[in-house]
Write a protein that holds these residues in place. Sequence first.
Motif, PDB file in Angstrom:
ATOM      1  N   ALA A 193       0.834  -1.203   0.000  1.00  0.00           N
ATOM      2  CA  ALA A 193       0.000   0.000   0.000  1.00  0.00           C
ATOM      3  C   ALA A 193       0.875   1.262   0.000  1.00  0.00           C
ATOM      4  O   ALA A 193       0.623   2.210  -0.759  1.00  0.00           O
ATOM      5  N   PHE A 194       1.919   1.272   0.831  1.00  0.00           N
ATOM      6  CA  PHE A 194       2.774   2.456   0.916  1.00  0.00           C
ATOM      7  C   PHE A 194       3.580   2.657  -0.373  1.00  0.00           C
ATOM      8  O   PHE A 194       3.778   3.790  -0.826  1.00  0.00           O
ATOM      9  N   LEU A 195       4.043   1.551  -0.965  1.00  0.00           N
ATOM     10  CA  LEU A 195       4.778   1.663  -2.222  1.00  0.00           C
ATOM     11  C   LEU A 195       3.891   2.211  -3.333  1.00  0.00           C
ATOM     12  O   LEU A 195       4.340   2.997  -4.176  1.00  0.00           O
ATOM     13  N   SER A 196       2.612   1.821  -3.329  1.00  0.00           N
ATOM     14  CA  SER A 196       1.695   2.227  -4.408  1.00  0.00           C
ATOM     15  C   SER A 196       1.448   3.730  -4.430  1.00  0.00           C
ATOM     16  O   SER A 196       1.112   4.286  -5.469  1.00  0.00           O
ATOM     17  N   CYS A 197       1.626   4.372  -3.282  1.00  0.00           N
ATOM     18  CA  CYS A 197       1.355   5.816  -3.237  1.00  0.00           C
ATOM     19  C   CYS A 197       2.607   6.635  -2.936  1.00  0.00           C
ATOM     20  O   CYS A 197       2.517   7.849  -2.722  1.00  0.00           O
ATOM     21  N   GLY A 198       3.759   5.974  -2.926  1.00  0.00           N
ATOM     22  CA  GLY A 198       5.016   6.689  -2.707  1.00  0.00           C
ATOM     23  C   GLY A 198       5.182   7.252  -1.310  1.00  0.00           C
ATOM     24  O   GLY A 198       5.891   8.241  -1.124  1.00  0.00           O
ATOM     25  N   ASP A 199       4.548   6.610  -0.307  1.00  0.00           N
ATOM     26  CA  ASP A 199       4.664   7.060   1.084  1.00  0.00           C
ATOM     27  C   ASP A 199       5.960   6.487   1.663  1.00  0.00           C
ATOM     28  O   ASP A 199       6.008   5.344   2.127  1.00  0.00           O
ATOM     29  N   GLU A 200       7.009   7.303   1.637  1.00  0.00           N
ATOM     30  CA  GLU A 200       8.320   6.788   2.039  1.00  0.00           C
ATOM     31  C   GLU A 200       8.384   6.470   3.530  1.00  0.00           C
ATOM     32  O   GLU A 200       8.986   5.469   3.931  1.00  0.00           O
ATOM     33  N   ARG A 201       7.787   7.310   4.359  1.00  0.00           N
ATOM     34  CA  ARG A 201       7.825   7.035   5.790  1.00  0.00           C
ATOM     35  C   ARG A 201       7.071   5.735   6.090  1.00  0.00           C
ATOM     36  O   ARG A 201       7.513   4.914   6.899  1.00  0.00           O
ATOM     37  N   GLY A 202       5.927   5.551   5.440  1.00  0.00           N
ATOM     38  CA  GLY A 202       5.184   4.301   5.620  1.00  0.00           C
ATOM     39  C   GLY A 202       6.005   3.101   5.202  1.00  0.00           C
ATOM     40  O   GLY A 202       6.011   2.061   5.875  1.00  0.00           O
ATOM     41  N   CYS A 203       6.739   3.252   4.086  1.00  0.00           N
ATOM     42  CA  CYS A 203       7.601   2.149   3.629  1.00  0.00           C
ATOM     43  C   CYS A 203       8.687   1.847   4.661  1.00  0.00           C
ATOM     44  O   CYS A 203       8.991   0.673   4.928  1.00  0.00           O
ATOM     45  N   ALA A 204       9.271   2.888   5.236  1.00  0.00           N
ATOM     46  CA  ALA A 204      10.332   2.686   6.232  1.00  0.00           C
ATOM     47  C   ALA A 204       9.804   1.911   7.432  1.00  0.00           C
ATOM     48  O   ALA A 204      10.472   1.007   7.947  1.00  0.00           O
ATOM     49  N   ILE A 205       8.583   2.257   7.870  1.00  0.00           N
ATOM     50  CA  ILE A 205       7.984   1.547   9.006  1.00  0.00           C
ATOM     51  C   ILE A 205       7.684   0.106   8.625  1.00  0.00           C
ATOM     52  O   ILE A 205       7.929  -0.826   9.404  1.00  0.00           O
ATOM     53  N   ALA A 206       7.148  -0.106   7.412  1.00  0.00           N
ATOM     54  CA  ALA A 206       6.831  -1.464   6.972  1.00  0.00           C
ATOM     55  C   ALA A 206       8.091  -2.320   6.873  1.00  0.00           C
ATOM     56  O   ALA A 206       8.100  -3.490   7.280  1.00  0.00           O
ATOM     57  N   TYR A 207       9.156  -1.752   6.323  1.00  0.00           N
ATOM     58  CA  TYR A 207      10.425  -2.491   6.255  1.00  0.00           C
ATOM     59  C   TYR A 207      10.900  -2.861   7.659  1.00  0.00           C
ATOM     60  O   TYR A 207      11.394  -3.971   7.888  1.00  0.00           O
ATOM     61  N   VAL A 267      15.698   4.723   4.080  1.00  0.00           N
ATOM     62  CA  VAL A 267      14.564   5.619   3.832  1.00  0.00           C
ATOM     63  C   VAL A 267      14.422   6.631   4.965  1.00  0.00           C
ATOM     64  O   VAL A 267      14.205   7.829   4.729  1.00  0.00           O
ATOM     65  N   ALA A 268      14.534   6.160   6.220  1.00  0.00           N
ATOM     66  CA  ALA A 268      14.394   7.059   7.369  1.00  0.00           C
ATOM     67  C   ALA A 268      15.445   8.162   7.326  1.00  0.00           C
ATOM     68  O   ALA A 268      15.162   9.325   7.651  1.00  0.00           O
ATOM     69  N   THR A 269      16.660   7.814   6.907  1.00  0.00           N
ATOM     70  CA  THR A 269      17.728   8.816   6.795  1.00  0.00           C
ATOM     71  C   THR A 269      17.399   9.824   5.694  1.00  0.00           C
ATOM     72  O   THR A 269      17.580  11.038   5.876  1.00  0.00           O
ATOM     73  N   ARG A 270      16.902   9.331   4.576  1.00  0.00           N
ATOM     74  CA  ARG A 270      16.606  10.209   3.441  1.00  0.00           C
ATOM     75  C   ARG A 270      15.505  11.213   3.763  1.00  0.00           C
ATOM     76  O   ARG A 270      15.572  12.376   3.377  1.00  0.00           O
ATOM     77  N   ILE A 271      14.473  10.763   4.490  1.00  0.00           N
ATOM     78  CA  ILE A 271      13.337  11.659   4.767  1.00  0.00           C
ATOM     79  C   ILE A 271      13.519  12.438   6.067  1.00  0.00           C
ATOM     80  O   ILE A 271      12.678  13.267   6.424  1.00  0.00           O
ATOM     81  N   GLY A 272      14.601  12.175   6.795  1.00  0.00           N
ATOM     82  CA  GLY A 272      14.894  12.922   8.011  1.00  0.00           C
ATOM     83  C   GLY A 272      14.060  12.545   9.210  1.00  0.00           C
ATOM     84  O   GLY A 272      13.886  13.350  10.131  1.00  0.00           O
ATOM     85  N   ASP A 273      13.562  11.298   9.258  1.00  0.00           N
ATOM     86  CA  ASP A 273      12.796  10.839  10.427  1.00  0.00           C
ATOM     87  C   ASP A 273      13.793  10.288  11.446  1.00  0.00           C
ATOM     88  O   ASP A 273      14.231   9.139  11.362  1.00  0.00           O
ATOM     89  N   VAL A 274      14.138  11.119  12.406  1.00  0.00           N
ATOM     90  CA  VAL A 274      15.227  10.787  13.334  1.00  0.00           C
ATOM     91  C   VAL A 274      14.863   9.607  14.222  1.00  0.00           C
ATOM     92  O   VAL A 274      15.677   8.688  14.430  1.00  0.00           O
ATOM     93  N   HIS A 275      13.659   9.600  14.780  1.00  0.00           N
ATOM     94  CA  HIS A 275      13.261   8.523  15.690  1.00  0.00           C
ATOM     95  C   HIS A 275      13.236   7.180  14.968  1.00  0.00           C
ATOM     96  O   HIS A 275      13.739   6.173  15.481  1.00  0.00           O
ATOM     97  N   LEU A 276      12.688   7.159  13.766  1.00  0.00           N
ATOM     98  CA  LEU A 276      12.630   5.915  13.004  1.00  0.00           C
ATOM     99  C   LEU A 276      14.032   5.451  12.611  1.00  0.00           C
ATOM    100  O   LEU A 276      14.318   4.249  12.595  1.00  0.00           O
ATOM    101  N   ARG A 277      14.909   6.393  12.333  1.00  0.00           N
ATOM    102  CA  ARG A 277      16.301   6.032  12.037  1.00  0.00           C
ATOM    103  C   ARG A 277      16.936   5.354  13.256  1.00  0.00           C
ATOM    104  O   ARG A 277      17.643   4.349  13.124  1.00  0.00           O
ATOM    105  N   GLY A 278      16.666   5.897  14.435  1.00  0.00           N
ATOM    106  CA  GLY A 278      17.197   5.279  15.648  1.00  0.00           C
ATOM    107  C   GLY A 278      16.673   3.869  15.850  1.00  0.00           C
ATOM    108  O   GLY A 278      17.434   2.963  16.220  1.00  0.00           O
TER     109      GLY A 278
END
Length: 553
Positions: free
Chosen positions: A183-197, A223-234
């Motif tokens: 679902a996240f890939l189909s709409c280009g939701d990068e943060r959603g993809c990072a969480i799913a991965y 992905v988390a690094t690219r979009i700047g989601d610090v908590h998800l990167r951690g």
Amino acid sequence: MTIAPPPRAASYSALVAWGRSARAQERLVAWGRMARADSLLESARAHDRAGRLSEASASYQAALALAEAQGEQPVIAEALRHLSYVHHRRREGAAARSLCQRSHAVAVAIGDAALASEALNSLGVYDLGAGELAAARETFHSALRGASSPQLRGRIEQNLGILANIQGNLDAALAHYGRSLEAFLSCGDERGCAIAYNNLGMVSADRKLWGDAERFFGHSLEVATRIGDVHLRGLALLNQTEVFVARQRYDEALQSADAALAIFDQLGARANKSDAYRYLGVVYRETGRSALAESRLRAAIELAVEAGGVLEEAEASRELARLYQDLSRNQDALKLLNTAHRLFRRLDARRDLVDVAGKVEELEGTYLAIVRGWGQSIETSDSYTHGHCERVATYAVRLAEALGLDEFERTTVRLGAYLHDVGKVRVPHEILNKPGRLTNEEFGVMKMHPEYGVELLAGIEFPWNITPIIRSHHERYDGSGYPDRLRGDEIPLHAQIIGIADVYDALTTTRSYRGAMTHDEAVAEIRRCEGHWRPDLLAAFLAVVNAERQSVD
């Protein structure tokens, strides 16, 4: 000129009351010329994604006040929901639920099915956190029925995957997480993809599929690094550390744990910091740096306690117990395992976000390893008793099965067998290994070992009631045993089981004071002393050892 935003308020109703005041209306009109509520909402979400919860909370409240003044109902619904999740992350459950219910009510009132589904999805998360699994499942499926966007479907599938994971259903979890990623890939939701991965990586790690787990965590980190989601990167770095430890790539594990710790320290996320310290402790333990390992694991426990992180405290306690096991600090190890066991059971009562049954099963395996190791270490001072505890445990568990005891009681018997002679560590070596018959005085010292064993374990509160086994395994049914001269069913059943298994193994193995008896000789000796045993227990034990003997022959 600079116009101050609305003040922070203790509650939504207080904020609305402020927004309706004459002074506030004048201020909001002026401010509204310079800002739009939806722009403020997006600014708040940027703070949220970066882990700046205080700034996010203030900005959500500002957007909410402006939207209320401007009558923008969809923005009100969204701001309420996002603000509720800030409270959720701060473990302020009642405030989070109240705000989210308001969001749902606003969405329903304006007929916005998508916003109503968003609120339902968040409420399902709160049900999940409260351990209301049936309610959470129902709420998620209600949300899924109204979800029109792939982003929302992805988040709901993700939450259904978490629910399946809690219940130990890894196949269902994998399927939900896979649909979430699609679902996240189909709409280009990068943060959603990072969480799913990240979620797919955790399921793979639970299955010990370390290659898949490393690949998924790597995608999440990228992905988390690219979009700047610090908590998800951690989180991705922290989960990657588990893979590196499992694959014994300790230098990489140390680097990723250090990087995760720096992030969580910056964000003030104490429970996550606890996990980072735990992995650092594990790395130091596995690389032989015991002092550093103990320091980091102690820090992990302290941080978890401060943050109220029951799971984090339980897992750090378990890892410190393993360190103490390696250092032969068996009593310290067992105390910590008891702490971990109690904490996992508290999670089970709360139905927290964890497969508690799997955690407890793993923990009990560690219990058995430590207790078995301790029992074996006792035997090293006497070459004649090598393997005695293991054999007694085997005989005793088979007897327990023959008597119809359940799994919990069989575990009690097994652990009691491993530790029944723990008090012998206080018996002088020359008495334990004397080649001839003991004097009355020496036998008096030997007869103290059940009491010594109870004293050694006095500070350990086992989940299983092992103390009666240690104290009473030399009691006899006719009252001729020691140390308390118990008779009949005054003797705990588990102690009677260990007692007869102990005697049979002693008779059939070589000791310093005599040779080993044959099976038939040992059975004859036990029958000669049949008054020592409860009749049905004696019959069941003889049936067990005779059947084993026949299978060997």
